[in-house]
Design an enzyme around this catalytic site. Structure first.
Site, PDB file in Angstrom:
ATOM      1  N   LYS A 219      53.661 -96.095  27.430  1.00 47.01           N
ATOM      2  CA  LYS A 219      54.685 -95.555  26.603  1.00 47.01           C
ATOM      3  C   LYS A 219      55.031 -94.063  26.714  1.00 47.01           C
ATOM      4  O   LYS A 219      55.827 -93.313  27.013  1.00 47.01           O
ATOM      5  CB  LYS A 219      54.673 -96.222  25.321  1.00 47.01           C
TER       6      LYS A 219
ATOM      7  N   THR B  55      56.055-103.437  12.010  1.00 42.09           N
ATOM      8  CA  THR B  55      55.393-104.491  10.974  1.00 42.09           C
ATOM      9  C   THR B  55      55.805-105.780  11.502  1.00 42.09           C
ATOM     10  O   THR B  55      56.740-106.280  10.865  1.00 42.09           O
ATOM     11  CB  THR B  55      55.754-104.236   9.729  1.00 42.09           C
TER      12      THR B  55
ATOM     13  N   ARG C  57      70.139 -99.709  14.066  1.00 44.99           N
ATOM     14  CA  ARG C  57      70.584-100.882  14.889  1.00 44.99           C
ATOM     15  C   ARG C  57      70.260-100.430  16.291  1.00 44.99           C
ATOM     16  O   ARG C  57      70.477 -99.482  16.777  1.00 44.99           O
ATOM     17  CB  ARG C  57      71.791-101.285  14.733  1.00 44.99           C
TER      18      ARG C  57
ATOM     19  N   ALA D 297      80.530-116.072  14.001  1.00 46.41           N
ATOM     20  CA  ALA D 297      79.923-117.018  13.860  1.00 46.41           C
ATOM     21  C   ALA D 297      79.487-117.227  15.388  1.00 46.41           C
ATOM     22  O   ALA D 297      79.808-116.591  16.389  1.00 46.41           O
ATOM     23  CB  ALA D 297      80.533-118.216  13.526  1.00 46.41           C
TER      24      ALA D 297
ATOM     25  N   GLY E 111      68.695-112.972  15.854  1.00 41.48           N
ATOM     26  CA  GLY E 111      67.553-112.828  16.362  1.00 41.48           C
ATOM     27  C   GLY E 111      67.002-111.193  16.244  1.00 41.48           C
ATOM     28  O   GLY E 111      67.411-110.590  15.635  1.00 41.48           O
TER      29      GLY E 111
ATOM     30  N   CYS F  97      63.859-107.705  13.671  1.00 46.49           N
ATOM     31  CA  CYS F  97      64.041-107.334  12.274  1.00 46.49           C
ATOM     32  C   CYS F  97      64.297-108.169  11.602  1.00 46.49           C
ATOM     33  O   CYS F  97      63.544-108.733  10.582  1.00 46.49           O
ATOM     34  CB  CYS F  97      64.830-106.078  12.131  1.00 46.49           C
TER      35      CYS F  97
ATOM     36  N   LYS G 214      71.050-109.300  21.294  1.00 42.63           N
ATOM     37  CA  LYS G 214      72.346-108.796  21.356  1.00 42.63           C
ATOM     38  C   LYS G 214      72.530-108.002  22.391  1.00 42.63           C
ATOM     39  O   LYS G 214      71.641-107.422  23.166  1.00 42.63           O
ATOM     40  CB  LYS G 214      72.336-108.115  19.916  1.00 42.63           C
TER      41      LYS G 214
END
Ligand code: UDX
Length: 437
Positions: free
Chosen positions: A35, A85, A151, A256, A261, A264, A327
């Site tokens: 990374k 976490t 987000r 809807a 998912g 978070c 997403k």
């Protein structure tokens, strides 16, 4: 200001680059050499719109460096802890080992007057415990908790111009010093009018978990309405539009579909329930169990609807799953509803091909047994059913007539309610949405 950012994942890498953009001298630190090598080369180690451009821009200024050595944090006066976490294996509670390791290793480099700012999402009570640890090793340093609400997919904007800042600080002179330091760090967005709230540690920690719980509840609420709409023959998208026009309710987060998912919402509501249990307040959060259950039920329902769409059996059916990320605008597949459904379809006898513009490399690592095809047209060819599970723009814009010539059977399941049912039906498709007649 001289700043260190400990942990360079989705949160930390963006935070480091954004702080450099605000004019600070920043060192980003992570134990993951790959990374750090990527970031040093000015490349984002994950897909996040705007981050590559931001990295290139700030690296030219010389204000942003990266390192795998915690000792390089010693030159900074404000240290942001941005490590993950995750959910503990086999439990609902959060796994704090990365936070604890970051604090232990940072503590020995702290000097008098340094401010440590926790940004990770932690169970309430963690900051107070860590403040005691910092106090024992570096009595003149101070700890603040400043939760992050970014987000994925909008991380750069959310970091540079957030809706609000929340500072969790101790009372007295130390709290004032921490507040002054954060005000200096965030001087630009504060001057532009971003509100800031100064609260105690516990409230700051709870603001984050409460916000995520509310968002999860909103999504599960509309998915519960979708279940009722399905039973009653009503349309949940029209229902969401109508109730969303009430300003007290609002239309956002009322879509809807296959449910939430990511790294978070699912783990945060579980960790919140676990922590409330430890505090003797478990009854207050039993509704989150239902929120979680409604969400997981959506995945099973999508598998069920796909079976119905395929004439009652999935065996031998070629199914193309559109989307793997949890997403759009993200390559993150952590707890992705799309992959969870794809795996179930395959286990129940279908031959599944998954496609996604960004997330296939991560998806392959998580579910190597599925087939992946990056090219949408190739992925769709000869399918018996299309199942749209991540609403990338490219899939929203699919032309039902053109796609109809590529598949073997014109069945489409719109798991995010983003296609126009009329247009698809007109082109000869059997269309099924979520909570729509
Ligand atoms: C979330 C919070 O939004 C953010 O404030 C916090 O800091 C971290 O967690 P993120 O996980 O990036 O951010 O994704 P978000 O945009 O909240 O979406 C979460 C999930 O909910 C996605 O799987 C999304 O597809 C789903 N979702 C969202 C719905 O199913 N319906 C909606 O109406 C909105």
């Amino acid at each position: 200001m001289r700043i260190s950012v400990i942990g360079c994942g989705y949160l930390g890498a963006v935070h480091a680059a954004a702080m450099a953009k605000l004019g600070h001298d920043v060192v980003g630190i992570d134990v993951d050499e790959r990374k750090i090598a990527e970031l040093k080369a000015g490349r984002a180690p994950f897909f996040e719109p705007g981050l590559p451009e931001l990295l290139t821009e700030v690296q030219k200024t010389g204000r942003l460096t990266f390192s795998t050595e915690m000792a390089d944090a010693a030159g900074a006066v404000v240290h942001f802890v941005c490590v993950g976490t995750p959910q503990r294996k086999g439990e609902n509670a959060a796994d704090l080992r990365f936070v604890d390791a970051a604090f232990t290793s940072l503590a020995e480099h702290l000097k008098s007057g340094d401010v440590v700012v926790g940004k990770s999402t932690v169970p309430v009570g963690t900051a107070a415990r860590l403040a005691d640890e910092v106090q024992a090793i570096a009595p003149e340093a101070v700890l603040a908790w400043n939760p992050e609400f970014l987000r994925e997919g909008h991380a750069v904007k959310d970091t540079l111009t957030p809706d609000r800042f929340v500072y969790g600080v101790p009372s007295g002179a130390k709290g004032e010093a921490a507040t002054a330091a954060m005000d200096k760090v965030y001087a630009t967005p504060l001057a532009a009018g971003t509100p800031r709230l100064v609260v105690d540690y516990a409230t700051a920690e709870l603001v984050k978990t409460a916000a995520n719980s509310f968002l999860a509840t909103k999504i599960s609420f509309i998915n519960a309405m979708a279940e009722v709409c399905e039973a009653a023959g009503a349309d949940v998208t029209a229902l969401a539009d109508a109730i969303g026009m009430d300003e007290r309710i609002g239309r956002k987060f009322l879509n809807a579909g296959v449910g939430f998912g990511g790294g978070c919402l699912p783990k945060d509501i579980r960790a919140f329930m676990a922590r409330a249990g430890e505090l003797g307040a478990d009854q207050a959060l039993t509704f989150l169990r239902e929120v979680d259950a409604i969400n997981m039920r959506r995945r099973a329902r999508v598998v069920e609807l796909t079976r119905e769409l395929c004439g009652g059996s999935l065996i031998g059916k070629r199914i193309t799953v559109l989307g793997a990320a949890f997403k759009p605008q993200s390559d993150d597949v952590r707890d992705s509803p799309a992959l969870s459904v794809a795996a179930q379809l395959q286990l129940q006898g279908a031959t599944v091909t998954v496609t996604d513009p960004e997330a296939l490399a991560n998806a392959k690592q998580r579910f190597p047994e599925l087939s992946y095809e990056p090219d949408t047209k190739t992925a769709i060819a000869r399918a018996h059913a299309l199942v749209l599970l991540t609403e990338w723009q490219e899939y929203r814009e699919l032309d039902p007539a053109a796609v109809g010539n590529q598949v073997d059977e014109k069945n489409v399941l719109d798991g995010r309610n983003v296609l126009d049912p009329g247009a698809w039906r007109q082109a000869g498709w059997t269309y099924k949405g979520i909570g729509r007649p």
